[in-house]
Design a protein around this motif. Structure first.
Motif, short mmCIF file in Angstrom:
data_model
loop_
_atom_site.label_atom_id
_atom_site.label_comp_id
_atom_site.label_asym_id
_atom_site.label_seq_id
_atom_site.Cartn_x
_atom_site.Cartn_y
_atom_site.Cartn_z
N UNK A 44 52.66 63.10 -22.21
CA UNK A 44 51.22 63.04 -21.88
C UNK A 44 51.00 62.35 -20.54
N UNK A 45 52.07 61.80 -19.98
CA UNK A 45 51.87 60.94 -18.82
C UNK A 45 51.38 61.73 -17.63
N UNK A 46 52.09 62.78 -17.27
CA UNK A 46 51.66 63.52 -16.08
C UNK A 46 50.37 64.27 -16.34
N UNK A 47 50.18 64.70 -17.59
CA UNK A 47 48.90 65.29 -17.92
C UNK A 47 47.78 64.30 -17.66
N UNK A 48 48.00 63.07 -18.04
CA UNK A 48 47.01 62.04 -17.80
C UNK A 48 46.77 61.84 -16.32
N UNK A 49 47.86 61.84 -15.54
CA UNK A 49 47.70 61.64 -14.10
C UNK A 49 46.92 62.78 -13.48
N UNK A 50 47.27 63.99 -13.87
CA UNK A 50 46.57 65.11 -13.26
C UNK A 50 45.11 65.16 -13.68
N UNK A 51 44.81 64.68 -14.86
CA UNK A 51 43.42 64.68 -15.26
C UNK A 51 42.58 63.84 -14.32
N UNK A 52 43.17 62.80 -13.78
CA UNK A 52 42.37 62.00 -12.86
C UNK A 52 42.22 62.67 -11.50
N UNK A 53 43.05 63.69 -11.25
CA UNK A 53 42.99 64.33 -9.94
C UNK A 53 42.09 65.54 -9.92
N UNK A 54 41.40 65.82 -10.99
CA UNK A 54 40.55 67.00 -11.04
C UNK A 54 39.47 66.86 -9.98
N UNK A 55 39.33 67.88 -9.18
CA UNK A 55 38.34 67.84 -8.12
C UNK A 55 38.93 67.48 -6.77
N UNK A 56 40.18 67.04 -6.75
CA UNK A 56 40.79 66.69 -5.47
C UNK A 56 41.55 67.89 -4.93
N UNK A 57 41.80 67.85 -3.64
CA UNK A 57 42.57 68.92 -3.02
C UNK A 57 44.05 68.58 -3.10
N UNK A 58 44.79 69.52 -3.63
CA UNK A 58 46.23 69.30 -3.75
C UNK A 58 46.95 70.49 -3.16
N UNK A 59 48.21 70.31 -2.88
CA UNK A 59 49.05 71.42 -2.45
C UNK A 59 50.14 71.58 -3.49
N UNK A 60 50.18 72.73 -4.09
CA UNK A 60 51.18 72.98 -5.13
C UNK A 60 52.30 73.79 -4.51
N UNK A 61 53.49 73.27 -4.57
CA UNK A 61 54.63 74.01 -4.04
C UNK A 61 55.40 74.58 -5.22
N UNK A 62 55.60 75.88 -5.17
CA UNK A 62 56.24 76.55 -6.30
C UNK A 62 57.74 76.64 -6.07
N UNK A 63 58.41 77.05 -7.12
CA UNK A 63 59.85 77.17 -7.01
C UNK A 63 60.26 78.33 -6.12
N UNK A 64 59.36 79.22 -5.84
CA UNK A 64 59.72 80.30 -4.92
C UNK A 64 59.28 79.98 -3.51
N UNK A 65 59.06 78.72 -3.23
CA UNK A 65 58.74 78.24 -1.88
C UNK A 65 57.33 78.53 -1.42
N UNK A 66 56.54 79.14 -2.25
CA UNK A 66 55.15 79.35 -1.86
C UNK A 66 54.39 78.05 -2.06
N UNK A 67 53.64 77.64 -1.05
CA UNK A 67 52.85 76.42 -1.17
C UNK A 67 51.37 76.81 -1.12
N UNK A 68 50.65 76.43 -2.13
CA UNK A 68 49.25 76.82 -2.26
C UNK A 68 48.38 75.57 -2.23
N UNK A 69 47.37 75.63 -1.41
CA UNK A 69 46.44 74.51 -1.36
C UNK A 69 45.15 74.89 -2.06
N UNK A 70 44.60 73.96 -2.80
CA UNK A 70 43.35 74.27 -3.47
C UNK A 70 42.80 73.03 -4.13
N UNK A 71 41.60 73.15 -4.66
CA UNK A 71 41.04 72.03 -5.41
C UNK A 71 41.43 72.19 -6.87
#
Lengths: 93, 905
Positions: A1-28
């Motif tokens: 539950x730990x990372x789930x908890x951390x991400x819950x606090x980040x809702x609404x922030x802009x993050x960059x998600x880097x996938x395992x296929x090297x695609x990096x996506x930015x979004x809120x």
């Protein structure tokens, strides 16, 4: 539950998600679930020249298992609290 | 039959006469969702995938071969019709009665419910969900009402899409329902492709995709253009408003009746809501931009038939076509002309009409396209019932809800309570509806969660949930206990057996690795205890809090009363506090735990939290322990590092062990952490302490420590300053009688050593070193903040990130920090205040050179500022230093009643 908890606090922030296929996506971050699937809004690829197909997307749902990294804004994390939360983890008590 | 290149019969309507006549002669028709009147075009109902008629049986025509990719957008997944019944079997494919009433009563994950019970329900759902607000309601609803009535009369076309495996297993209801149909009406064979003659498109109703339609219409346009006059002639007698609808509008025949047989793929009479009034807007003249000319209709006698046919066949996103009934595209209606209008005016009117027509066409096209897109998106709606969706949501929530959110969901809970929870309200609103719909309505969300949790605890749950009708299983355990992927070997850590906790020998060499590890371990242990105590403090039982359960003698469970709860809570708290205190005072070998814990930055950060938790007498004892071992603190022990680093030549014996820049940076970091975290609670403590406490502190400090060593370190100086000033304050209020004697002792010990307290005046070659070595930005920030206290306000402070990259600027910051002598002057001032006159004299005599030096530097500051090159870091530093020196020396001089201006440099 730990990372789930951390991400819950980040809702609404802009993050960059880097996938395992090297695609990096930015979004809120819109939502996250127990499997760390991520929903992003206002999506754009960081390297849009290389991934033009992302330009048509507005939102995205990213399955948790394909994520390699999530780049967070440093100001959104309280590091002392994070350390405490880590200490509270069931495995560490 | 025409070639099946397109996959459908691409013959012109006029050439398809045989099929048309055949169908008009067809006995009855299956009432499809939207077509009620029997006797109308039989293919019309086929638009709805759920009630595909077996035209093949009707006409004996072979089924059109359909390519799979065409079916991609179509209600036949996998390229196969959903129900393959034997050809010619009229009754085998009879639609079944819906068993909607079964679904809720059965176990969850039993038979999924059928799609809508009556054919119109789907459209209703569709319509609702798509918020069709743009419809003209009156004619539409009237027409719909008529349709519904007709539909209910004939119960034969009950849709059964999508089929479920269980449904197919059970016997289809019977031939009695076909019997209820109109006699002789052909049965539905769902999923069969309509015969080619029945429709141009691959869709069940013969609807085409947009591309095909356009192709077809281009074809027809040519024919159309060859026959404008007939179209024009025909158009004039017809008022536009009664023109048969274009695609997507309800088929309203010239007499205003809703033409049955018009349906889009989803069976709605308004596939995407083209109200009748739209027809009036149908551009009487299709502009140049119009790609889709109205389908050519063969001739007047036939026009009643093909228009619905074509209208239905055209996909709903094709709008703007008065099928068959409108004037040909290139024709304009007779303009509204007066005999007296000039030619120019007539032309203008015609142009305006054209422009308007074009715009209307485009809007209509866009609307139709949007409607078609919505329809495609919602084609698969209704597969899961709301109950099933809630079921899945409940499973997920049951994995997430925790009895103790503070433990499991710690970060989020504390973070949101620290930042003022902006989102908790929204989440609270979202969660209850889900749970309530599952039949648990009523009660707060907390109670519902508690109920779930307790039920979960009672029944031993399987580790995997498998639901009927679903593929795979849902594993229950992994959310809270995720599988560990990294194997971290604990074998390399120092083994500490359980029996030898008291005999643990901690190496005292402060910089050794083992010492560091021991320090970290001690800090972690204390952290754990501090967190436990903080949690306990947070969860003090109140009148409203949840009671835990306890077993009674009968073996029942009973909730504790508030008193009992409080009692057990207090017991836990005292135990924890005792453990904490024990851990704090238990010496690890030779090293006092206080010193050990404070030798790592983690421990320094923990210190304030720790002290806050302790009872006052414990806090006092802790402070005493700290003072008694003050010289063992790392910040004191390494206080000579900067001097060693900067000027190793002054220490001949130690020239070979010049510390590295790493060590220097670490020392600075440690000092700053100490000043930032440890000193403030101490200041508070001393500022409120009574004389006896201060006295004991001073005694311990003087007895156990070499004050000179303490004074050489910044931290030691600060501590001494605190104590001396507090003692003096107490003395001045007549509370500290023993102070003067103690002060004498202190003064005597320090005599002659004051000069050693001063830091170095500059650090050479720092920039070069830093060019090879990165300085952490955080450290620079700290240093800046530390020096900001003594620098003149208003001096620009560059951002730490920029500094970290610029070695010269970073060097300047470090230089400023290391040469700051404000602490010395503060201490001297404190001493001066407590000192008698001759002691003051002695003080001044000792540090005279320094005073003079600082004053001179300060007086030269003005000149330096003038000479400073703006933007040059080195000269800016000089100016800053000069000003600061003046400021600092004044701290001391003012304590003496003097000022720097009185001194001639």
């Amino acid at each position: 539950m730990f990372f789930y908890s951390v991400f819950k606090t980040l809702v609404g922030k802009t993050v960059v998600v880097e996938l395992k296929n090297d695609l990096a996506i930015q979004g809120t971050l819109v939502s996250v679930d127990q499997y760390l699937n991520i929903k992003l809004d206002h999506v754009s690829a960081v390297d849009s020249a290389r991934y033009p197909h992302v330009a048509t997307l507005k939102n995205s749902f990213i399955r948790g298992s394909v994520v390699r990294y999530v780049h967070l804004p440093a100001s959104a994390i309280d590091t002392a609290l994070l350390q405490d939360a880590t200490r509270n983890e069931p495995g560490n008590r | 039959m025409a070639s099946s290149f397109f996959g459908f019969d691409s013959r012109l309507p006029r050439d398809r006469a045989p099929s048309l006549t055949a169908t008009t002669a067809a006995p009855g028709r299956i009432a499809s969702p939207n077509h009620s009147a029997p006797g109308t075009a039989p293919w019309a109902g086929a638009a709805d995938p759920r009630n595909v008629i077996s035209f093949h049986e009707l006409e004996g025509l072979p089924a059109a071969p359909v390519e799979d990719d065409r079916l991609a957008h179509h209600d036949m997944p996998f390229g196969l019709p959903l129900h393959r019944t034997a050809p010619g079997n009229l009754s085998g494919g009879a639609p079944r009665t819906p068993r909607r009433e079964d679904a809720p009563a059965m176990a969850p994950w039993g038979t999924p419910t059928r799609p809508p019970a009556f054919p119109g329900q789907q459209e209703h759902i569709l319509a609702d969900s798509m918020g069709q607000v743009s419809l003209e309601q009156d004619a539409f609803s009237k027409a719909l009402g008529r349709l519904e009535a007709a539909r209910r009369a004939s119960q034969s076309h009950l849709p059964h899409y999508p089929p479920s495996p269980l449904a197919s297993a059970s016997p289809a209801p019977t031939t009695s329902s076909p019997a209820a149909q109109q006699p002789g009406a052909p049965q539905f064979v769902p999923g069969r492709t309509p015969p080619p003659g029945m429709g141009p498109g691959p869709y069940p109703g013969g609807a085409m995709s947009l591309a095909e339609l356009e192709a077809q219409l281009m074809q027809q346009r040519q024919h159309q253009q060859q026959q404008p006059p007939p179209g024009a002639a025909r158009s004039s007698p017809l008022p536009h408003t009664s023109a048969p609808p274009m695609m997507g509008a309800p088929a309203i025949s010239p007499d205003g009746q809703l033409l049955p047989g018009l349906a889009g793929p989803d069976g709605s009479p308004f596939p995407m809501g083209m109200p009748p009034h739209m027809m009036g807007m149908m551009p009487p003249g299709m502009g140049m931009g119009m790609m889709m000319p109205p389908p050519h209709f063969p001739g007047a006698p036939h026009f009643a038939v093909p228009p619905p046919h074509m209208a239905r066949d055209m996909p709903p996103h094709f709008a703007g076509m008065p099928p068959g009934m409108g004037p040909p595209p290139m024709m304009f209606p007779p303009p509204d002309v007066h005999p007296s209008m000039s030619l120019d005016e007539v032309e203008r009117v015609m142009l305006e009409q054209q422009v308007q027509a074009r715009m209307q066409q485009q809007m209509a096209m866009k609307r139709a396209r949007r409607d078609a897109r919505m329809r495609e998106l919602s084609k698969y709606n209704g597969i899961m019932t709301q109950y099933e969706k809630d079921q899945i949501a409940r499973i997920q929530i049951s994995q997430l809800v925790t009895a103790d959110p503070m433990k499991e969901d710690f970060y989020y809970q504390v973070y949101s309570s620290l930042r003022g929870n902006p989102t908790t309200e929204a989440s609270a609103k979202r969660a209850p509806p889900l749970l309530q719909r599952g039949g648990r309505g009523g009660g707060s969300l907390q109670d519902q969660i508690q109920r779930i949790v307790q039920n979960a605890k009672k029944r031993p749950k399987a580790t995997q949930i498998s639901l009927e009708g679903a593929l795979g299983t849902i594993s229950r355990k992994t959310v809270k206990n995720p599988r560990q992927i990294l194997q971290v070997s604990a074998g390399t850590a120092n083994p500490t057996s359980a029996t030898s906790t008291n005999l643990r020998v901690v190496p005292t060499a402060p910089s050794s690795k083992a010492h560091r590890k021991a320090a970290l371990k001690a800090a972690e242990a204390l952290y754990q205890l501090v967190i436990d105590i903080e949690n306990l403090n947070r969860n003090q039982p109140t009148a409203e809090s949840k009671r835990s359960l306890v077993m009674t003698e009968d073996g029942d469970e009973r909730a504790m009363t508030l008193a009992e709860e409080l009692e057990s809570w207090e017991r836990e708290l005292t135990t924890a506090m005792d453990t904490l205190w024990g851990r704090l005072r238990q010496p690890d070998g030779d090293v006092d735990p206080v010193v050990l814990v404070l030798s790592c930055s983690k421990g320094k950060k923990l210190w304030p939290r720790l002290v806050r938790l302790l009872a006052p007498h414990h806090a006092t004892m802790l402070a005493l322990a700290l003072f008694s071992h003050a010289q063992l603190l790392d910040v004191v022990q390494h206080s000579s590092l900067p001097a060693l680093y900067a000027a190793p030549q002054l220490f001949p014996g130690l020239a070979s062990s010049r510390p590295s820049i790493d060590a220097l940076l670490e020392f600075m970091d440690a000092t700053e952490q100490f000043m930032h975290h440890v000193v403030p609670p101490l200041v508070h403590f001393i500022a409120d302490a009574p004389w006896n406490v201060v006295q004991s502190c001073l005694e311990v400090l003087l007895d156990r420590n070499d004050v000179v060593r303490l004074g050489a370190s910044r931290a030691g100086l600060v501590v001494l300053t605190m104590l001396v000033s507090r003692a003096e304050i107490l003395h001045q209020t007549q509370l500290a009688d023993a102070w003067p004697d103690m002060f004498q002792r202190l003064f005597a010990e320090l005599q002659g050593h004051y000069l050693a307290f001063f830091p170095l005046t500059n650090v050479p070659n720092l920039a070069d070193e830093l060019a090879r070595h990165a300085v952490p930005a955080a450290l620079l920030l700290q240093l800046q903040q530390a020096t900001a206290a003594s620098t003149r306000a208003g001096t620009p402070t560059p951002a730490p990130e920029a500094l970290a990259k610029d070695p010269a600027a970073a060097a300047a910051v470090i230089d400023l920090y290391l040469t700051d002598d404000v602490h010395v002057w503060q201490f001297l001032a404190a001493m001066a205040v407590a000192a008698g006159v001759d002691q003051q004299y002695a003080l001044v005599a000792e540090v005279r050179d320094r005073i003079v030096g600082n004053v001179a530097a300060g007086q030269a500051a003005a000149a330096a500022a003038a000479a400073a090159v703006p933007g040059d870091v080195a000269s800016a530093t000089l100016v800053e230093k000069a000003e600061r020196s003046l400021h600092n020396v004044n701290l001391f001089l003012h304590a003496l009643g003097l000022d720097a201006s009185q001194i001639q440099a």
